[in-house]
Design an enzyme around this catalytic site. Structure first.
Site, PDB file in Angstrom:
ATOM      1  N   THR A  19       0.788  -1.262   0.015  1.00 50.81           N
ATOM      2  CA  THR A  19       0.154   0.005  -0.015  1.00 50.81           C
ATOM      3  C   THR A  19       0.735   1.204   0.352  1.00 50.81           C
ATOM      4  O   THR A  19       0.231   2.401  -0.117  1.00 50.81           O
ATOM      5  CB  THR A  19      -0.732  -0.072   1.274  1.00 50.81           C
ATOM      6  OG1 THR A  19      -0.112  -0.047   2.552  1.00 50.81           O
ATOM      7  CG2 THR A  19      -1.964  -1.108   1.315  1.00 50.81           C
ATOM      8  N   LYS A  20       2.236   1.083   0.275  1.00 54.53           N
ATOM      9  CA  LYS A  20       3.062   2.406   0.311  1.00 54.53           C
ATOM     10  C   LYS A  20       3.379   2.826  -1.157  1.00 54.53           C
ATOM     11  O   LYS A  20       2.671   2.607  -2.055  1.00 54.53           O
ATOM     12  CB  LYS A  20       4.302   2.116   0.988  1.00 54.53           C
ATOM     13  CG  LYS A  20       4.118   1.401   2.566  1.00 54.53           C
ATOM     14  CD  LYS A  20       3.459   2.678   3.346  1.00 54.53           C
ATOM     15  CE  LYS A  20       3.539   2.050   4.715  1.00 54.53           C
ATOM     16  NZ  LYS A  20       3.023   0.891   5.263  1.00 54.53           N
ATOM     17  N   ASN A  21       3.966   3.831  -1.064  1.00 54.33           N
ATOM     18  CA  ASN A  21       4.419   4.953  -2.307  1.00 54.33           C
ATOM     19  C   ASN A  21       5.079   4.156  -3.414  1.00 54.33           C
ATOM     20  O   ASN A  21       4.979   4.591  -4.663  1.00 54.33           O
ATOM     21  CB  ASN A  21       4.792   6.130  -1.986  1.00 54.33           C
ATOM     22  CG  ASN A  21       3.913   6.838  -0.894  1.00 54.33           C
ATOM     23  OD1 ASN A  21       3.165   6.387  -0.331  1.00 54.33           O
ATOM     24  ND2 ASN A  21       4.047   8.240  -1.030  1.00 54.33           N
TER      25      ASN A  21
END
Length: 385
Positions: free
Chosen positions: A182-184
């Site tokens: 879910t991170k960048n």
């Protein structure tokens, strides 16, 4: 009805798949050339600050605290508005956590609260770039004047962001990253530690490699044989394998595009929610260029639970980020009490993260906005066809 819209999601392309497949066909699945290459690529985003890749974001925190020399008798200052690992990884090294409240509006560590929390036993002050908005690092540096404490940036949300034009990764003595899906950007699981001091960086690299020493100049028994290696200080196996570093390198090529798309989605949310009664959108300081990981709204009038339940029932995968860390039973059992960080606790009672990820289409974002508007105005929420 269409499926549940997640609050966050990875963005994988055929180039990513090809990069992984190339490594799988090669000689090195781990401890090979892709590791050094990924770390070099990451350093281009940290302003040249050296980086050690690790197996996940929690490992990054554990490695960073270990490299900082955190141990029994030390205190680590942590804001409660974060994932529990920011605190629990220091507890694993024997440290005592001192919680310091967050600023209203950005919900990053309050420099004044950090200053009040620092004692002669403070080893590290850990700021968290909540939702991708950098903490106020210059003010935090000022808060630490007269202390020997190191400043750590938990930048799990903020890679690619800047503070007064300076890149995240160059702002604190130590910076940790997470590459969870879910991170960048993602390496599936993965993380990294950046350190301004080369000696601290070397300690981080050694700790993530079980503490093994191979450099002949450092061995205590250098004439044992070519196979010889030693452990001088204990570490853990927190290595990130080549196959995942290859994925990370491919993802980094699109980090600027990821950031731009997230920023565009944030701008569309801001415009749509500006005049909607019952919610407050996130704020941004003039000196920050956030790398928005979350879109955290505040739901007013005690309606957060209702809005969460109704949006989830409508297939909108909203989330709450986060339960204040000192509220977790593990910390409550150690004597930490509710009420000690009122800003963070009040924010938690209102906080709701709306879906935000590069692959979120304009149409799906409109679905989120329409559903939220309907709930707040007491209307029925239409199911997506």
């Amino acid at each position: 009805m269409t499926g549940m819209l997640p609050y966050g999601r990875q963005s994988i392309t055929e180039d990513d798949i090809a990069a992984v497949a190339d490594v799988l066909r090669g000689d090195w699945l781990t401890t090979g050339p892709q590791v050094d290459a990924f770390e070099a690529d990451l350093a281009r985003w940290t302003g040249g600050v050296g980086v050690a890749s690790v197996s996940n974001g929690t490992a990054a925190l554990h490695v960073a605290y270990a490299a900082a020399g955190v141990g029994p008798g030390d205190e680590v200052v942590v804001p409660p508005m974060t994932f529990v690992a920011t605190a629990s990884s220091a507890v694993a090294l024997g440290a005592t956590i001192v919680f310091a409240d967050v600023e209203d509006e950005t919900f990053c560590l309050d420099p004044a609260a950090a200053a009040d929390a620092v004692t002669s036993r403070t080893a590290v002050v850990a700021a968290v770039d909540y939702a991708g908005h950098p903490a106020d690092y210059d003010a935090l540096r000022t808060a630490l004047v007269g202390s020997d404490a190191l400043l750590l940036a938990d930048a799990a949300h903020s890679i690619g962001g800047t503070y007064h034009g300076r890149p995240v990764g160059s702002l604190a003595d130590l910076t940790t990253f997470s590459f969870f899906p879910t991170k960048n950007l993602t390496t599936a699981e993965g993380g990294a530690v950046a350190a301004l001091d080369p000696e601290i960086l070397e300690r981080a690299r050694r700790f993530r490699g079980v503490g093994v020493v191979r450099d002949r100049a450092e061995l205590r028994f250098p004439d044992e044989g070519g196979w010889h290696q030693e452990v001088h200080e204990f570490g853990l196996n927190y290595r990130l394998p080549d196959v995942l570093c290859a994925l990370g390198r491919s993802q980094l090529r699109r980090l600027a595009a990821f950031k731009a798309r997230r920023s565009a989605l944030v701008a569309r949310y801001d415009e749509a929610l500006a005049d909607l009664d019952g919610v407050l959108p996130p704020t941004r300081r003039s000196w920050a260029d956030p790398a928005w990981h979350l879109y955290p709204i505040r739901v007013l009038d005690g309606r957060r639970r209702e809005v969460y339940d109704r949006l989830r029932a409508a297939g909108i995968g909203v989330q709450v980020n986060y339960l204040p860390v000192h509220w977790h039973p593990a910390f409550a059992d150690l004597g930490y009490r509710r009420g000690s960080c009122p800003v963070a606790e009040s924010f938690y009672s209102q906080q709701l993260s709306l879906p935000l990820y590069p692959g979120l289409s304009d149409a799906d974002q409109e679905r989120v906005i329409d559903a939220l508007t309907a709930v707040l105005r007491g209307s029925a929420v239409r199911s997506a066809a």
